[in-house]
Design an enzyme around this catalytic site. Structure first.
Site, mmCIF file in Angstrom:
data_model
loop_
_atom_site.group_PDB
_atom_site.id
_atom_site.type_symbol
_atom_site.label_atom_id
_atom_site.label_comp_id
_atom_site.label_asym_id
_atom_site.label_seq_id
_atom_site.Cartn_x
_atom_site.Cartn_y
_atom_site.Cartn_z
ATOM 1 N N ARG A 12 1.097 12.853 -2.722
ATOM 2 C CA ARG A 12 2.009 11.794 -3.176
ATOM 3 C C ARG A 12 1.429 10.419 -2.833
ATOM 4 O O ARG A 12 0.913 9.708 -3.685
ATOM 5 C CB ARG A 12 3.412 11.980 -2.546
ATOM 6 N N HIS A 203 5.918 6.894 9.600
ATOM 7 C CA HIS A 203 4.944 6.877 8.503
ATOM 8 C C HIS A 203 4.019 5.692 8.752
ATOM 9 O O HIS A 203 4.397 4.541 8.530
ATOM 10 C CB HIS A 203 5.709 6.734 7.175
ATOM 11 N N CYS A 236 -4.179 0.451 0.055
ATOM 12 C CA CYS A 236 -3.294 -0.697 0.122
ATOM 13 C C CYS A 236 -3.648 -1.568 -1.063
ATOM 14 O O CYS A 236 -4.798 -1.976 -1.209
ATOM 15 C CB CYS A 236 -3.532 -1.430 1.441
#
Lengths: 306, 306
Positions: A12, A203, A236
């Protein structure tokens, strides 16, 4: 022996940012191998707009193709009621609702205020209750790339709203890798009494290199459940070349060396990680897959003359 | 505000493993820039056999070319009496003696037993006393790539022998990145009362990705002085592609975000790190140089429609 739970998120949070589409059959094969490697939790895919995230447009096919291992919870990320409906149809065991603490980030990601997102979650909770487990994530909990550090009271307020909705679990997400260990220790100390170690997930991203230090700080503050991505996949959008999620096998190796049980077959994970460049077309930032485990010793070289 | 001391080792532990020779003038320019960035300690080079480490064959020229900043200690690594003589001639402020705890590793690296190395150190101490500061490193203190974990009692015994020789400082080195945070906390807790925080350095590699977690564990156990290499330069001869030393600017960023003072100009370090690929011909593993500091915010993207 103490135990930590690692939730695998590579298919994911990792694949969603990859420019190359990983074929559906490969995704299914990888998830099946991850199940075999012992994960109790796998975030399989996202039910988001295929236009927004084409890499995960096959979420339903992936869910229908995987072999469900008893004892493993297969999670779907869901941004809105439409996504929740699709996740239920795909027989996800758990849906993961995500809203950012930062208003700017939530508007950029979701096109609405955090308040509007959370009101949507209330509608989702009403419609799915009893059919599926629900986790809710507070994104940008340790900082927003647009706004900077978020007030801890606002993070706490969002967690409390999630709990008031009746969610089964809460995730604090360091969405773009801005957290530091002291901040992590403080926030975990405040959130843990509300959520409980069994229901709280951290996370972390390794964007600034201190992802595993943040895990250590969270663990020492009582947290026991962590997201991580095989091979350190992920990234990112604001930092081309920067690493993404903390790396599953690096975390599992550190945990095992510390004497913590992960329930995972680390050698199998390393083998799977070494196969990732074939799927995504590039090398990744994971270290243990390159260096081997600390206990993988080398033959001594021939002796030098004194 | 609490403070940590970062000793920069890129031009020694980093460059020594680079296949391309970094020109002497570039080494001098980099060290001068590191001095300007605020380091109180820089390990400049090694006085080892130029045949064994051709990358550092210019150690004497580098020492004679650098601008000595008042308040900065310029260190030379030294394996034996011959090296100590050359370091003194080059006006090193400090020599760093290195012997491995592991006999196999010391035989492979130095061609002699650790006992023979330490006897050589006694001869060096006798000849340099009063002329130069002396640090002594216990290499493979957290594990040997040939023998595995070393008994903590043996590490302690080596530290005690160093102290009995009258050294000014001691380094515990995780030479090939095998340490884990629990082990670090235990060993620092045992060594710190003998050595003192002002004289103890921890030298970590990020070979398995948990270098900064090890720093955190060492800091929380009372250690305050750490080796690190700009850009995360360095490597491991047994793991092609694996990272080497912990990355200076990643450590400095984590420390500053935690509220610790480093005395360093982090923006200057990031600029220097971004210039390293020009010197060594390849990209490095440092993260902050790619992602920027957590406080470097991004402009908010245009709002999406709800």
């Amino acid at each position: 022996m103490s135990r930590i739970v690692i939730q695998e998120v590579a298919t994911r949070d990792g694949f969603q940012i990859e420019p190359a589409f990983v074929p559906t059959a490969e995704k299914i094969r990888l998830i099946d191998a991850l199940s075999q490697a012992g994960f109790s939790r796998i975030e399989v895919s996202s039910f988001v707009s295929p236009k927004a995230v084409p890499a995960l447009a096959d979420a339903a096919e992936v869910f229908s193709g995987i072999a469900r291992r008893p004892g493993t919870t297969y999670v779907a990320l869901v941004p809105n009621p439409k996504g929740a409906e699709r996740a239920l149809a795909a027989r996800a065991d758990e849906i993961n609702l995500v809203a950012s603490v930062s208003e700017t980030h939530n508007r950029a990601n979701m096109g609405m205020t955090p308040e509007a997102s959370i009101q949507g979650f209330a509608a989702i909770m009403a419609s799915v209750r009893g059919q599926v487990s629900v986790n809710a994530t507070a994104a940008t909990a340790f900082g927003c790339p647009f706004e900077g550090v978020q007030p801890e009271d606002e993070v706490l307020a969002q967690v409390e709203r999630y709990l008031a909705l009746g969610v089964d679990g809460v995730t604090l997400a360091d969405t773009t890798g801005m957290a530091n260990p002291r901040q992590v220790a403080r926030l975990v100390a405040r959130v843990l009494p509300l959520v409980g170690a069994e229901r709280l997930t951290l996370h972390f991203h390794n964007t600034r290199g201190c992802g595993l230090a943040n895990v250590l700080a969270a663990y020492d503050a009582g947290a026991r459940r962590f997201d991580a991505a095989l091979g350190g996949l992920g990234g990112c959008p604001f930092a081309p070349g920067a690493t993404g999620n903390i790396c599953t096998e690096d975390l599992a190796s550190m945990a095992e060396e510390m004497g913590l049980s992960t329930g995972l077959d680390l050698d199998a994970l390393i083998a799977l990680s070494r196969d990732l460049p074939r799927l995504v077309g590039h090398d990744g930032p994971g270290q243990v897959a390159k260096a081997g485990r600390p206990r993988d010793l080398h033959p001594a070289p021939p002796l030098k003359a004194a």
